[in-house]
Design a protein around this motif. Sequence first.
Motif, short mmCIF file in Angstrom:
data_model
loop_
_atom_site.label_atom_id
_atom_site.label_comp_id
_atom_site.label_asym_id
_atom_site.label_seq_id
_atom_site.Cartn_x
_atom_site.Cartn_y
_atom_site.Cartn_z
N GLU A 18 2.37 5.96 -10.06
CA GLU A 18 3.65 5.38 -10.48
C GLU A 18 4.82 5.99 -9.72
N LEU A 19 4.66 7.24 -9.32
CA LEU A 19 5.71 7.93 -8.56
C LEU A 19 5.59 7.69 -7.06
N GLY A 20 4.59 6.89 -6.66
CA GLY A 20 4.49 6.49 -5.27
C GLY A 20 3.42 7.17 -4.45
N LEU A 31 0.84 -1.20 0.00
CA LEU A 31 0.00 0.00 0.00
C LEU A 31 0.87 1.25 0.00
N PRO A 32 0.32 2.40 -0.38
CA PRO A 32 1.11 3.63 -0.39
C PRO A 32 1.63 4.04 0.98
N ILE A 33 1.08 3.44 2.05
CA ILE A 33 1.54 3.77 3.40
C ILE A 33 2.41 2.65 3.97
N GLN A 34 2.98 1.82 3.10
CA GLN A 34 3.84 0.72 3.56
C GLN A 34 5.03 1.26 4.35
N ARG A 35 5.37 0.54 5.43
CA ARG A 35 6.57 0.83 6.22
C ARG A 35 7.21 -0.51 6.58
N HIS A 36 8.53 -0.51 6.77
CA HIS A 36 9.18 -1.75 7.17
C HIS A 36 10.42 -1.46 7.98
N LEU A 37 10.86 -2.45 8.72
CA LEU A 37 12.13 -2.35 9.44
C LEU A 37 12.85 -3.68 9.36
N ARG A 38 14.17 -3.61 9.44
CA ARG A 38 15.02 -4.80 9.45
C ARG A 38 15.86 -4.76 10.71
N CYS A 39 16.03 -5.90 11.35
CA CYS A 39 16.82 -5.95 12.58
C CYS A 39 17.15 -7.41 12.90
N ASP A 43 11.16 3.80 -2.18
CA ASP A 43 12.17 4.77 -2.60
C ASP A 43 11.68 5.69 -3.72
N ARG A 44 10.44 5.54 -4.15
CA ARG A 44 9.92 6.39 -5.21
C ARG A 44 9.72 7.82 -4.70
N PRO A 45 9.86 8.82 -5.56
CA PRO A 45 9.92 10.22 -5.11
C PRO A 45 8.69 10.73 -4.38
N LEU A 46 7.50 10.21 -4.69
CA LEU A 46 6.29 10.70 -4.03
C LEU A 46 5.73 9.71 -3.01
N PHE A 47 6.53 8.71 -2.66
CA PHE A 47 6.05 7.71 -1.71
C PHE A 47 5.74 8.36 -0.37
N GLY A 48 4.60 7.99 0.21
CA GLY A 48 4.21 8.55 1.50
C GLY A 48 3.41 9.83 1.39
N ARG A 49 3.27 10.36 0.17
CA ARG A 49 2.49 11.59 -0.02
C ARG A 49 1.06 11.23 -0.41
N ARG A 50 0.12 11.98 0.12
CA ARG A 50 -1.29 11.81 -0.26
C ARG A 50 -1.69 13.05 -1.06
N ILE A 51 -2.11 12.84 -2.29
CA ILE A 51 -2.41 13.95 -3.20
C ILE A 51 -3.87 13.89 -3.64
N VAL A 52 -4.54 15.02 -3.57
CA VAL A 52 -5.93 15.13 -4.00
C VAL A 52 -5.96 15.71 -5.40
N VAL A 53 -6.61 15.02 -6.32
CA VAL A 53 -6.76 15.49 -7.69
C VAL A 53 -8.17 16.03 -7.86
N THR A 54 -8.28 17.31 -8.23
CA THR A 54 -9.59 17.96 -8.30
C THR A 54 -10.10 18.13 -9.72
N ARG A 55 -9.39 17.57 -10.69
CA ARG A 55 -9.83 17.70 -12.08
C ARG A 55 -11.12 16.92 -12.30
N SER A 56 -11.76 17.19 -13.42
CA SER A 56 -12.99 16.47 -13.74
C SER A 56 -12.69 14.98 -13.90
N THR A 57 -13.67 14.16 -13.62
CA THR A 57 -13.48 12.71 -13.63
C THR A 57 -12.93 12.20 -14.96
#
Length: 257
Positions: free
Chosen positions: A155-157, A84-92, A129-143
């Motif tokens: 595609e950019l995350g 998911l766009p909110i994926q997080r992980h840790l290694r240890c 590692d994608r440039p927009l990963f973790g960002r939530r963007i609202v698109v207001t254009r017509s459907t």
Amino acid sequence: ALACAAYACIPLSHGDNGSSISFLTGHEDVTKESLRTDFAKFADTGGTLCIYMGMSKIEEIVTSLLQGGMPLDKPAAIVSNGTLPIQRHLRCNLGDIVQMSQTSDLVAPAIIFVGNAVGLSFRKSWFEDRPLFGRRIVVTRSTSQNSKMKSKLEELGAEVLELPLIEILPTEDRTLVAEAFAGIATYEWVIFTSANGAREFMRLFFLAYEDIRSFGPMRIACVGEATAAILRAYNLEVELIPKVSTAENLAQELVAT
């Protein structure tokens, strides 16, 4: 589990570091006080353990694995909200995973991975590692215009929320259209600031006139190439497109002509 591991760049098997994979449940009936699965028996399998729904029982799971003989330095990882766009992980290491899970922002749903192959994982995740990963963007254009932009942002995350605030409604009132286009040939410039505007302008133009020559000698300016392409489809020459596709730059370059 397979998808979560792939999206976090965590290998689950390797010829020299574990050739088996076990899928286990870390959380069963909520009325049970303890785990029914005996994790200690899986401590010496030599493969990778993929533990579903184990976050609430992680301390008990780790204790059981250690009691079964699994070493403290066994590689481990947690993937939260995998794919998911909110994926997080840790290694240890196994010995640190309880404390690190408690101090991290990882939440259920999550999968716990334990095994030597996990230690071969890449430090960077192509997905995160994608440039927009973790960002939530609202698109207001017509459907009708959202799909291409939404796909590019995803595609950019980015996590994309569609909230169309624009609706374009056509008019078929020929009298109103004729009044709007009256004297059109007397203007020096016609300026298009959107593809929607250009598309609707030409549709209405042919409601009022049957011949493209009624367009007159006006010069045409467009805010960008996408808008200009609509006019060129009617063999109309676009004389001005700003270097930067904004209304402000279009106005500045018009003033300079």
